[in-house]
Design a protein around this motif. Structure first.
Motif, PDB file in Angstrom:
ATOM      1  N   ASP A 405       0.452  -1.263   0.146  1.00 29.06           N
ATOM      2  CA  ASP A 405       0.370  -0.353   0.600  1.00 29.06           C
ATOM      3  C   ASP A 405       0.777   0.983  -0.081  1.00 29.06           C
ATOM      4  OD1 ASP A 405      -2.613  -1.407  -0.219  1.00 29.06           O
ATOM      5  OD2 ASP A 405      -2.946  -0.796   2.133  1.00 29.06           O
ATOM      6  N   LYS A 406       1.827   1.264  -0.146  1.00 29.32           N
ATOM      7  CA  LYS A 406       2.980   2.451   0.299  1.00 29.32           C
ATOM      8  C   LYS A 406       3.496   2.806  -1.368  1.00 29.32           C
ATOM      9  CE  LYS A 406       5.477   0.873   3.952  1.00 29.32           C
ATOM     10  NZ  LYS A 406       6.400  -0.576   4.717  1.00 29.32           N
ATOM     11  N   VAL A 407       3.133   2.375  -2.161  1.00 26.78           N
ATOM     12  CA  VAL A 407       3.031   2.266  -3.949  1.00 26.78           C
ATOM     13  C   VAL A 407       1.422   2.782  -4.242  1.00 26.78           C
ATOM     14  CG1 VAL A 407       3.490   1.534  -6.129  1.00 26.78           C
ATOM     15  CG2 VAL A 407       4.753  -0.192  -4.278  1.00 26.78           C
ATOM     16  N   THR A 408       1.706   4.637  -3.760  1.00 23.19           N
ATOM     17  CA  THR A 408       0.795   4.860  -3.805  1.00 23.19           C
ATOM     18  C   THR A 408       0.336   5.865  -5.544  1.00 23.19           C
ATOM     19  OG1 THR A 408       1.910   6.575  -2.689  1.00 23.19           O
ATOM     20  CG2 THR A 408       0.670   5.136  -1.059  1.00 23.19           C
ATOM     21  N   SER A 409       2.092   5.675  -5.829  1.00 20.93           N
ATOM     22  CA  SER A 409       1.140   6.771  -7.553  1.00 20.93           C
ATOM     23  C   SER A 409       1.761   5.746  -8.408  1.00 20.93           C
ATOM     24  CB  SER A 409       2.509   7.960  -7.113  1.00 20.93           C
ATOM     25  OG  SER A 409       3.411   7.733  -7.256  1.00 20.93           O
ATOM     26  N   GLU A 410       1.700   6.257  -9.896  1.00 21.71           N
ATOM     27  CA  GLU A 410       1.985   4.700 -11.003  1.00 21.71           C
ATOM     28  C   GLU A 410       3.371   5.434 -11.203  1.00 21.71           C
ATOM     29  OE1 GLU A 410      -0.724   5.576 -14.615  1.00 21.71           O
ATOM     30  OE2 GLU A 410       1.416   6.772 -15.031  1.00 21.71           O
ATOM     31  N   ASP A 411       3.685   6.709 -10.821  1.00 23.89           N
ATOM     32  CA  ASP A 411       5.401   7.347 -10.897  1.00 23.89           C
ATOM     33  C   ASP A 411       6.783   6.143 -10.323  1.00 23.89           C
ATOM     34  OD1 ASP A 411       4.383   9.900 -12.441  1.00 23.89           O
ATOM     35  OD2 ASP A 411       4.841  10.683 -11.079  1.00 23.89           O
ATOM     36  N   MET A 412       5.863   5.537  -9.317  1.00 20.20           N
ATOM     37  CA  MET A 412       7.294   4.805  -8.399  1.00 20.20           C
ATOM     38  C   MET A 412       6.959   3.923  -9.321  1.00 20.20           C
ATOM     39  SD  MET A 412       5.469   5.533  -4.690  1.00 20.20           S
ATOM     40  CE  MET A 412       5.958   4.561  -2.881  1.00 20.20           C
ATOM     41  N   VAL A 413       5.813   3.568 -10.128  1.00 22.21           N
ATOM     42  CA  VAL A 413       5.810   1.660 -10.406  1.00 22.21           C
ATOM     43  C   VAL A 413       6.818   2.350 -11.809  1.00 22.21           C
ATOM     44  CG1 VAL A 413       4.054  -0.131 -11.216  1.00 22.21           C
ATOM     45  CG2 VAL A 413       3.514   1.624  -9.463  1.00 22.21           C
ATOM     46  N   ILE A 414       6.638   3.450 -12.518  1.00 24.24           N
ATOM     47  CA  ILE A 414       7.439   3.127 -13.622  1.00 24.24           C
ATOM     48  C   ILE A 414       8.684   3.429 -13.288  1.00 24.24           C
ATOM     49  CG2 ILE A 414       7.971   5.177 -15.385  1.00 24.24           C
ATOM     50  CD1 ILE A 414       5.410   6.138 -15.055  1.00 24.24           C
ATOM     51  N   LEU A 451       0.401  -2.389 -16.138  1.00 26.66           N
ATOM     52  CA  LEU A 451       0.973  -0.476 -16.089  1.00 26.66           C
ATOM     53  C   LEU A 451      -0.157   0.154 -17.535  1.00 26.66           C
ATOM     54  CD1 LEU A 451       2.247   1.708 -14.085  1.00 26.66           C
ATOM     55  CD2 LEU A 451       3.912   2.131 -15.751  1.00 26.66           C
ATOM     56  N   THR A 452       0.242  -0.532 -18.794  1.00 28.20           N
ATOM     57  CA  THR A 452      -0.526   0.443 -19.603  1.00 28.20           C
ATOM     58  C   THR A 452      -1.845   0.631 -19.358  1.00 28.20           C
ATOM     59  OG1 THR A 452       2.071  -0.086 -20.577  1.00 28.20           O
ATOM     60  CG2 THR A 452      -0.141   0.446 -21.777  1.00 28.20           C
ATOM     61  N   LYS A 464      -3.884   5.005  -5.699  1.00 32.32           N
ATOM     62  CA  LYS A 464      -3.735   4.300  -4.344  1.00 32.32           C
ATOM     63  C   LYS A 464      -4.910   3.662  -4.071  1.00 32.32           C
ATOM     64  CE  LYS A 464      -4.973   8.721  -2.203  1.00 32.32           C
ATOM     65  NZ  LYS A 464      -5.112   9.771  -3.405  1.00 32.32           N
ATOM     66  N   HIS A 465      -5.969   3.938  -5.204  1.00 29.86           N
ATOM     67  CA  HIS A 465      -6.650   3.369  -4.763  1.00 29.86           C
ATOM     68  C   HIS A 465      -7.284   1.366  -5.234  1.00 29.86           C
ATOM     69  CE1 HIS A 465      -9.320   6.765  -3.353  1.00 29.86           C
ATOM     70  NE2 HIS A 465      -8.433   7.095  -4.966  1.00 29.86           N
ATOM     71  N   ILE A 466      -5.862   0.934  -6.179  1.00 30.10           N
ATOM     72  CA  ILE A 466      -6.104  -0.672  -6.682  1.00 30.10           C
ATOM     73  C   ILE A 466      -5.265  -1.168  -5.416  1.00 30.10           C
ATOM     74  CG2 ILE A 466      -4.742  -1.947  -8.031  1.00 30.10           C
ATOM     75  CD1 ILE A 466      -4.469   0.849 -10.230  1.00 30.10           C
TER      76      ILE A 466
END
Ligand SMILES: Nc1ncnc2c1ncn2[C@@H]1O[C@H](COP(=O)(O)OP(=O)(O)O)[C@@H](O)[C@H]1O
Ligand SMILES: [Ca+2]
Length: 537
Positions: A405-414, A451-452, A464-466
């Motif tokens: 849940d700490k991964v809250t933004s798409e940028d972190m995934v990118i 991601l895409t 963050k809602h996923i």
């Protein structure tokens, strides 16, 4: 002499011949008043004994019933078996629940997830004779795990998903033959086999949605909270469901505005006394395995060469693909062409940004005829509420360490994907030596694909809602199978079951108390009756 006679008649009356004896006495000329008083005396003496005896017996019986009912009897468990015949593999799930708590939410446990060795069932089109061997190991496991005396009442279902949908489009007879073979094999077991069928994409989406909301306790929890009429927005309560398979993917959720005009009928459910209006859509060919084939097919057509430099694979990774395998497929055949080579050599370059660019080409944003759309002009309301993402969404993101849940933004995934895809294959392969090569070699591609796809659905500012999920509350895995079984065994009632006015022990105690009162009243009544008739005399 008379006394002897009368005492003789009394003795015989005790054995049930009283009426005959009394009649014979009357015929011998005794006065009738004398006869009556003797009968009454007999009854008042023995009747009391009989009544007392009956009273004690009933009391013992009542206590025995009460105690038996209340003692800690072992729970009565029920079982259900569901085969998830997916495009890439088959898994058999065994569920167990307490028969007494059948309508409660979250009380079904998955006691086994038996992975069938081999490919998905659609791969058996030309060798249906091998299906019994394929399924027998897991069925053997079911026989071991479920007590024998429960076998005949344990339902067995098999639901096939996108792999079989594609085969049916290609060759309906083959799909039928596979299902017939599965049916006859599963029927040969002592379980209560129900059916083996291809479920639709909407069913797959809807049952996945039911499963996660059932396990998260989102469906029944409301009964204790508020009056249903006071709640306006039910989507605040339920989770949307995101399922990613090998051949198709589903998105299912309660939209914010259910009154928008929709070309697709929203699904309507009434569960535990609540109405739900649910949007669901299944994208055939957009499961991750088919999406990879689609990408490779497009790439091959766009730059026809025997070698494809592919940014979605790690640098140093190589794979050979048969051109016939690539294009002999319902999802890719529209790109079929003539090529001067029959094998394609893939060479990884490990470039996340380029990979993502190519993957975006798989999702054309064509003209939208409705209030809102996702790719290919498909109607989709704006995403709303919390979402549970499972199956390949979970496997991929779990491997990449992106489920927290700490991964809250798409940028972190990118950022993570950029770095991961660029790692040389040799290094990745040695670091994760225990991971199946097919999966390991594709996590760069599938992470980028996840991601895409989520970007295409418009989750960019909604990350963050996923919530990536697998087993929920340790009860059961997220997926369509549990929802399917709950529905087919009528385990989710449309209305809230009315609570019983008394608990079981209270009920038994009351029954005993009332029976005692009744018995006492009856005895007292008989005594009074006999006494009064005696005095009357
Ligand atoms: N441990 C894992 N790591 C990565 N991917 C996995 C793992 N286990 C299963 N998968 C993938 O999950 C997907 C499951 O899809 P499946 O249920 O077979 O297909 P469908 O639902 O489209 O019929 C497949 O793409 C499979 O390769
Ligand atoms: Ca699946």
């Amino acid at each position: 002499m008379k006394r002897d006679c009368s005492s003789g008649s009394q003795k015989r009356s005790a054995f049930g011949a009283g009426r005959i004896v009394l009649a014979s006495l009357a015929s011998h000329g005794f006065p009738s008043g004398y006869q009556d008083s003797r009968v009454k005396r007999f009854l008042s003496k023995n009747g009391l004994v009989i009544l007392g005896f009956t009273f004690i017996l009933s009391l013992i019986a009542l206590l025995a019933v009460g105690l038996t009912q209340n003692k800690n009897t072992p729970e009565n468990f029920k079982f259900g078996i569901v085969f998830d015949a997916g495009s890439s593999h088959t898994t058999m799930y065994i569920y167990k629940w307490s028969a007494e708590k059948v309508n409660d939410t979250g009380l079904v446990y998955e006691i086994e997830a038996c992975k069938v060795k081999g490919p998905g069932i659609s791969a058996f089109a030309s060798n249906v004779q091998d299906i019994p061997v394929y399924l027998s190991k897991c069925m053997g496991r079911a026989k071991e795990l479920i007590p024998k005396y429960k076998h005949h009442q344990t339902p067995v279902y098999l639901g096939a998903t996108a792999g079989m949908r594609l085969l049916r489009m290609e060759n309906e007879q083959s799909a039928k033959r596979i299902l017939a073979s599965v049916t006859s094999f599963l029927n040969s077991y002592p379980f209560n086999f129900r059916d083996a069928r291809i479920i639709s994409g909407s069913e797959e989406g809807a049952y996945g949605w039911i499963t996660i909301n059932y396990l998260l306790g989102k469906l029944q929890k409301k009964q204790n909270s508020e009056d249903p009429s006071s709640r306006k927005n039910e989507s605040q309560e339920t989770y949307g469901a995101l399922d990613l398979g090998g051949a198709s993917t589903q998105i299912t959720f309660v939209p914010k505005d259910t009154n928008i005009s929709s070309p697709i009928k929203f699904m309507q459910f009434r569960l535990y006394g609540w109405n739900y209006t649910v949007y669901t859509y299944s994208f055939l060919c957009y499961g991750q395995d088919q999406a990879l084939l689609l990408k490779l097919a497009k790439d091959t057509v766009e730059t026809p060469s025997g070698t494809l430099l592919d940014p979605c694979f790690h640098p140093g990774y190589e794979r050979m693909v048969d051109i016939s395998d690539l294009f002999n497929n319902v999802c890719t055949r529209e790109y079929k062409d003539l090529f001067p080579f029959d094998k394609l050599r893939i060479q990884g370059t490990g470039d996340f940004l380029q990979c993502q660019e190519r993957l975006h080409n798989l999702f054309p944003t064509t003209y939208c005829r409705y209030t809102s759309c996702t790719f290919n002009g498909v109607f989709m309301p704006p995403v709303h509420g919390e979402f549970g993402a499972f199956s390949a969404y979970y496997y991929t993101m779990k491997f990449l360490n992106l489920t927290s849940d700490k991964v809250t933004s798409e940028d972190m995934v990118i950022e993570k994907m950029k770095q991961y895809c660029s790692r040389p294959w040799k290094e990745v392969n040695t670091t994760y030596a225990d991971v199946k090569e097919k999966y390991l070699s594709e996590y760069c591609f599938s992470g980028t694909y996840v991601l895409t796809l989520l970007q295409v659905y418009n989750f960019t500012d909604y990350w963050k809602h996923i919530h990536f999920m697998h087993k929920i509350n340790d009860n059961a895995e997220a997926g369509w199978t549990l929802g399917y079984m709950l529905n087919l065994t009528n385990m989710i009632p449309a209305e809230l079951p009315q609570p019983k006015p008394f608990s079981r022990p209270t009920y038994i105690s009351l029954m005993v108390a009332f029976s005692l009162v009744l018995a006492i009243v009856f005895i007292l009544g008989s005594i009074i009756f006999h006494k009064s008739s005696y005095f009357q005399k």
